[in-house]
Design a protein around this motif. Sequence first.
Motif, mmCIF file in Angstrom:
data_model
loop_
_atom_site.group_PDB
_atom_site.id
_atom_site.type_symbol
_atom_site.label_atom_id
_atom_site.label_comp_id
_atom_site.label_asym_id
_atom_site.label_seq_id
_atom_site.Cartn_x
_atom_site.Cartn_y
_atom_site.Cartn_z
ATOM 1 N N LEU A 176 0.813 -1.207 0.000
ATOM 2 C CA LEU A 176 0.000 0.000 0.000
ATOM 3 C C LEU A 176 0.851 1.263 0.000
ATOM 4 O O LEU A 176 0.608 2.174 -0.794
ATOM 5 C CB LEU A 176 -0.954 -0.003 1.204
ATOM 6 C CG LEU A 176 -1.934 1.174 1.267
ATOM 7 C CD1 LEU A 176 -2.885 1.157 0.073
ATOM 8 C CD2 LEU A 176 -2.705 1.149 2.574
ATOM 9 N N GLU A 177 1.850 1.323 0.854
ATOM 10 C CA GLU A 177 2.655 2.542 0.977
ATOM 11 C C GLU A 177 3.382 2.851 -0.336
ATOM 12 O O GLU A 177 3.420 3.997 -0.782
ATOM 13 C CB GLU A 177 3.657 2.422 2.130
ATOM 14 C CG GLU A 177 3.010 2.406 3.506
ATOM 15 C CD GLU A 177 2.310 1.082 3.875
ATOM 16 O OE1 GLU A 177 2.648 0.021 3.285
ATOM 17 O OE2 GLU A 177 1.385 1.116 4.710
ATOM 18 N N ILE A 201 -6.345 6.943 4.702
ATOM 19 C CA ILE A 201 -5.789 5.590 4.745
ATOM 20 C C ILE A 201 -6.523 4.885 5.868
ATOM 21 O O ILE A 201 -6.658 5.441 6.957
ATOM 22 C CB ILE A 201 -4.268 5.604 5.009
ATOM 23 C CG1 ILE A 201 -3.543 6.382 3.905
ATOM 24 C CG2 ILE A 201 -3.724 4.182 5.122
ATOM 25 C CD1 ILE A 201 -2.074 6.639 4.199
ATOM 26 N N ASP A 202 -7.008 3.675 5.624
ATOM 27 C CA ASP A 202 -7.806 2.988 6.635
ATOM 28 C C ASP A 202 -7.687 1.488 6.432
ATOM 29 O O ASP A 202 -6.922 1.017 5.600
ATOM 30 C CB ASP A 202 -9.264 3.445 6.527
ATOM 31 C CG ASP A 202 -10.024 3.368 7.848
ATOM 32 O OD1 ASP A 202 -9.571 2.651 8.768
ATOM 33 O OD2 ASP A 202 -11.080 4.007 7.942
ATOM 34 N N GLU A 203 -8.476 0.756 7.202
ATOM 35 C CA GLU A 203 -8.503 -0.699 7.159
ATOM 36 C C GLU A 203 -9.946 -1.143 7.308
ATOM 37 O O GLU A 203 -10.710 -0.541 8.054
ATOM 38 C CB GLU A 203 -7.683 -1.221 8.345
ATOM 39 C CG GLU A 203 -7.027 -2.536 8.130
ATOM 40 C CD GLU A 203 -6.094 -2.854 9.281
ATOM 41 O OE1 GLU A 203 -6.581 -3.431 10.284
ATOM 42 O OE2 GLU A 203 -4.897 -2.529 9.173
ATOM 43 N N LYS A 206 -9.228 -8.881 5.423
ATOM 44 C CA LYS A 206 -8.681 -7.687 6.055
ATOM 45 C C LYS A 206 -7.979 -6.927 4.939
ATOM 46 O O LYS A 206 -7.091 -7.467 4.273
ATOM 47 C CB LYS A 206 -7.694 -8.040 7.165
ATOM 48 C CG LYS A 206 -7.069 -6.822 7.833
ATOM 49 C CD LYS A 206 -6.129 -7.253 8.955
ATOM 50 C CE LYS A 206 -5.396 -6.057 9.514
ATOM 51 N NZ LYS A 206 -4.410 -6.475 10.532
ATOM 52 N N LYS A 265 -6.157 -3.274 3.864
ATOM 53 C CA LYS A 265 -5.628 -1.936 4.104
ATOM 54 C C LYS A 265 -5.866 -1.154 2.819
ATOM 55 O O LYS A 265 -5.623 -1.685 1.731
ATOM 56 C CB LYS A 265 -4.121 -1.962 4.420
ATOM 57 C CG LYS A 265 -3.775 -2.721 5.681
ATOM 58 C CD LYS A 265 -2.330 -2.567 6.125
ATOM 59 C CE LYS A 265 -1.301 -2.661 5.046
ATOM 60 N NZ LYS A 265 0.094 -2.670 5.513
ATOM 61 N N TYR A 266 -6.360 0.085 2.946
ATOM 62 C CA TYR A 266 -6.674 0.814 1.714
ATOM 63 C C TYR A 266 -6.462 2.314 1.869
ATOM 64 O O TYR A 266 -6.359 2.836 2.979
ATOM 65 C CB TYR A 266 -8.114 0.533 1.256
ATOM 66 C CG TYR A 266 -9.170 1.143 2.147
ATOM 67 C CD1 TYR A 266 -9.686 2.403 1.878
ATOM 68 C CD2 TYR A 266 -9.660 0.465 3.264
ATOM 69 C CE1 TYR A 266 -10.649 2.970 2.697
ATOM 70 C CE2 TYR A 266 -10.622 1.015 4.072
ATOM 71 C CZ TYR A 266 -11.117 2.274 3.785
ATOM 72 O OH TYR A 266 -12.062 2.841 4.598
ATOM 73 N N GLU A 296 -4.699 -3.119 -0.384
ATOM 74 C CA GLU A 296 -3.750 -4.189 -0.077
ATOM 75 C C GLU A 296 -4.474 -5.227 0.776
ATOM 76 O O GLU A 296 -4.850 -4.949 1.920
ATOM 77 C CB GLU A 296 -2.533 -3.661 0.686
ATOM 78 C CG GLU A 296 -1.540 -4.756 1.031
ATOM 79 C CD GLU A 296 -0.384 -4.291 1.910
ATOM 80 O OE1 GLU A 296 0.191 -5.152 2.615
ATOM 81 O OE2 GLU A 296 -0.054 -3.087 1.918
ATOM 82 N N TYR A 297 -4.678 -6.415 0.218
ATOM 83 C CA TYR A 297 -5.332 -7.493 0.959
ATOM 84 C C TYR A 297 -4.308 -8.147 1.880
ATOM 85 O O TYR A 297 -3.304 -8.670 1.423
ATOM 86 C CB TYR A 297 -5.927 -8.540 0.017
ATOM 87 C CG TYR A 297 -7.256 -8.131 -0.562
ATOM 88 C CD1 TYR A 297 -8.436 -8.707 -0.105
ATOM 89 C CD2 TYR A 297 -7.334 -7.162 -1.557
ATOM 90 C CE1 TYR A 297 -9.660 -8.327 -0.619
ATOM 91 C CE2 TYR A 297 -8.551 -6.778 -2.084
ATOM 92 C CZ TYR A 297 -9.714 -7.363 -1.611
ATOM 93 O OH TYR A 297 -10.926 -6.984 -2.124
ATOM 94 N N VAL A 298 -4.596 -8.113 3.187
ATOM 95 C CA VAL A 298 -3.763 -8.778 4.184
ATOM 96 C C VAL A 298 -4.295 -10.192 4.396
ATOM 97 O O VAL A 298 -3.536 -11.149 4.489
ATOM 98 C CB VAL A 298 -3.745 -7.967 5.505
ATOM 99 C CG1 VAL A 298 -2.911 -8.666 6.556
ATOM 100 C CG2 VAL A 298 -3.251 -6.540 5.254
#
Length: 162
Positions: free
Chosen positions: A21-22, A39-41, A57, A59-60, A74-76
């Motif tokens: 993501l970063e 930016i969140d989850e 989960k 992260k986006y 980003e799929y964790v």
Amino acid sequence: MENTIKGFTRANHVGITVKNLEKSIAFYEALTGTKVSNIDEIGGPRMAKTQGLNDTKIKYANLHLDNLNIDILEYVIPESEQASYSNNQISAMHLCFEVDDINAAMERLKEIGIEPEGEPITFQEEDGLQSGFGTAVTYFRDPDGTNLEIIAPQGPFKRKNH
């Protein structure tokens, strides 16, 4: 046929699944000159079911362009797998950025270290089109291989309200 269902005449966002993501935030901010708005989850079984998954989960980040939002995901859980599509493969999609000046856009790509797939072309009669002459295009990829395009539209490629 008249469109009786409201809302299918506008696009809200395109979602791009990324490995990091970063790293992708840095790329899309540099490319567009726009900072992400947040930016969140998000995740859990309820969200997972909307995507046909058991659990998730994600992260986006959200990036707001003038006429479209980009969701960088980003799929964790589950961990993402690398996909690779060429533009000619069925179900492949691409995101196209509209510019006024293709040469200035090419300079921007060079500034941020992006090599296009090829040099831009400007549509001419020999390209087989009936209209749209003067439209310039080129293709490139983001760091994860997502197909991207730049267009400087003319004729039918130009949106009426732009």
